[in-house]
Design an enzyme around this catalytic site. Sequence first.
Site, PDB file in Angstrom:
ATOM      1  N   GLY A 174      42.427  -2.013  39.216  1.00  0.00           N
ATOM      2  CA  GLY A 174      41.029  -2.369  39.055  1.00  0.00           C
ATOM      3  C   GLY A 174      40.679  -3.707  39.664  1.00  0.00           C
ATOM      4  CG  ASP A 205      35.587   0.729  32.276  1.00  0.00           C
ATOM      5  OD1 ASP A 205      35.894   1.771  31.679  1.00  0.00           O
ATOM      6  OD2 ASP A 205      35.902  -0.404  31.868  1.00  0.00           O
ATOM      7  CG  MET A 248      37.283   3.979  27.906  1.00  0.00           C
ATOM      8  SD  MET A 248      38.526   4.673  29.014  1.00  0.00           S
ATOM      9  CE  MET A 248      37.782   6.239  29.393  1.00  0.00           C
ATOM     10  NE  ARG A 250      37.892  -5.193  29.251  1.00  0.00           N
ATOM     11  CZ  ARG A 250      38.305  -5.811  28.154  1.00  0.00           C
ATOM     12  NH1 ARG A 250      38.712  -5.112  27.123  1.00  0.00           N
ATOM     13  NH2 ARG A 250      38.338  -7.130  28.094  1.00  0.00           N
ATOM     14  CE1 TYR A 363      44.766   3.705  24.558  1.00  0.00           C
ATOM     15  CE2 TYR A 363      43.568   3.849  22.480  1.00  0.00           C
ATOM     16  CZ  TYR A 363      44.222   3.093  23.439  1.00  0.00           C
ATOM     17  OH  TYR A 363      44.316   1.734  23.285  1.00  0.00           O
TER      18      TYR A 363
END
Length: 442
Positions: A174, A205, A248, A250, A363
């Site tokens: 990432g 993401d 998900m 962030r 998960y």
Amino acid sequence: MALSPNDAAGAGGDRRAPAAEEGHRPIQNIRLQRLPHLTDYLPDLQTQTNPLDKNPFFHPITEFYITPSDVILRHILHDLSGGFPSPGPHLAYNRAGPRKQIYFEPGHVRAGIVTCGGLCPGMNTVIRELVVGCGSYMANGGTVLETSRGGFDLDKIVNAIENRGFNQVYIIGGDGTMRGMVEIFNEIKRRKLNIAVAGIPKTVDNDVGIIDKSFGFQTAVEMAQQAINAAHTEAESAVNGIGLVKLMGRSTGHIALHATLSSRDVDCCLIPENDFYLEGKGGLFEYLDKRLKDNGHAVVVVAEGAGQDIIPKSDQSHVAEKDESGNPVFLDVGGWLKSELKKWWDRDHPKELFTVKYIDPTYMIRAVPANATDNLYCTLLAHSAIHGAMAGYTGFVCGPINGNYAYIPVEEVARAKNPVNTRDHKWAWVRSITNQPDFGRG
């Protein structure tokens, strides 16, 4: 989009398109972003004809190989009212794909594959296709697979690459990994090593900028939609039921946004880019109270990075500020929001039934196999990376721009972000189908 070879060759800068047919205005002032190459610091490297020339499955024709003049424009939308095309400069990137001349002897290629960070649908496909794709060039070298978070030691990493005899390194990760790749590439260049470094963005993401999307994202949205469907069924089956789904995301809310648009069962979508509050006029509680009175149930989707600034500091006292990769450690906004919803209802409606069904599919989403679209995407990414490395390019990332695969300098990718634009049509569409408040943004 193709420039003439004489215009496109070299270090970039402003480039001009060839003359257009009569009646059509050419795009002026094209700036080709310079792509690092091994010959920048190893000018005496020799080339050879691509072995795909002799591969009976390809039967290459002239158009098969990509030339230096084949470029992809970063921005393709223009405002006709201001004149077409716009003045520019128009940023362009080298198109990905096989080159006629390559800079590595296929039989002497020793490729290293490094994956960093968490799991992501499609990661194994990328690894598989890197191995298979190198085989298409008849490379007999080995690969190494190391998966980790944190522990970045530049000298040790580059020493290991050099001592193990790797001359191609493929780095999958990432935004943090891309920043680390910049340092690895610069150190390899400083040492003048004949090692091509290629990056493949991996962030479920979808928070890496410039490219259209990251691999695994579509699979994640698909699985997130299943979680939303389950939450809707649970909420609909209860008296004053709320289905709460944490997804998900962030720093960006792309998964939550796209899953909301795909589902049509979501009543409120909370993302990091759009602050929200609970109490008072225009707050979440007031909105949900009305939805429950009107429909008897509601579904709330929250991205993991949303609401971090309104979770009480006392709840954060036991949490480390940074993880091993240096990323901020977030509190469980889903668990906190579930608790706050129950407190609110007990306070304002103590005699009425109320249920919150909380689902966290994180998960499950990360670990599932990629869907067909992502599998194909991963295959094309891996093969594009190999073609670039064999052609002598280094310090680059491959990915689609406006649907076409390009090579992008890793330094640009490491700096670029991809936040949800809460002033564009997609976010307006979210609000139109959920009827949620915009929490003071107007």
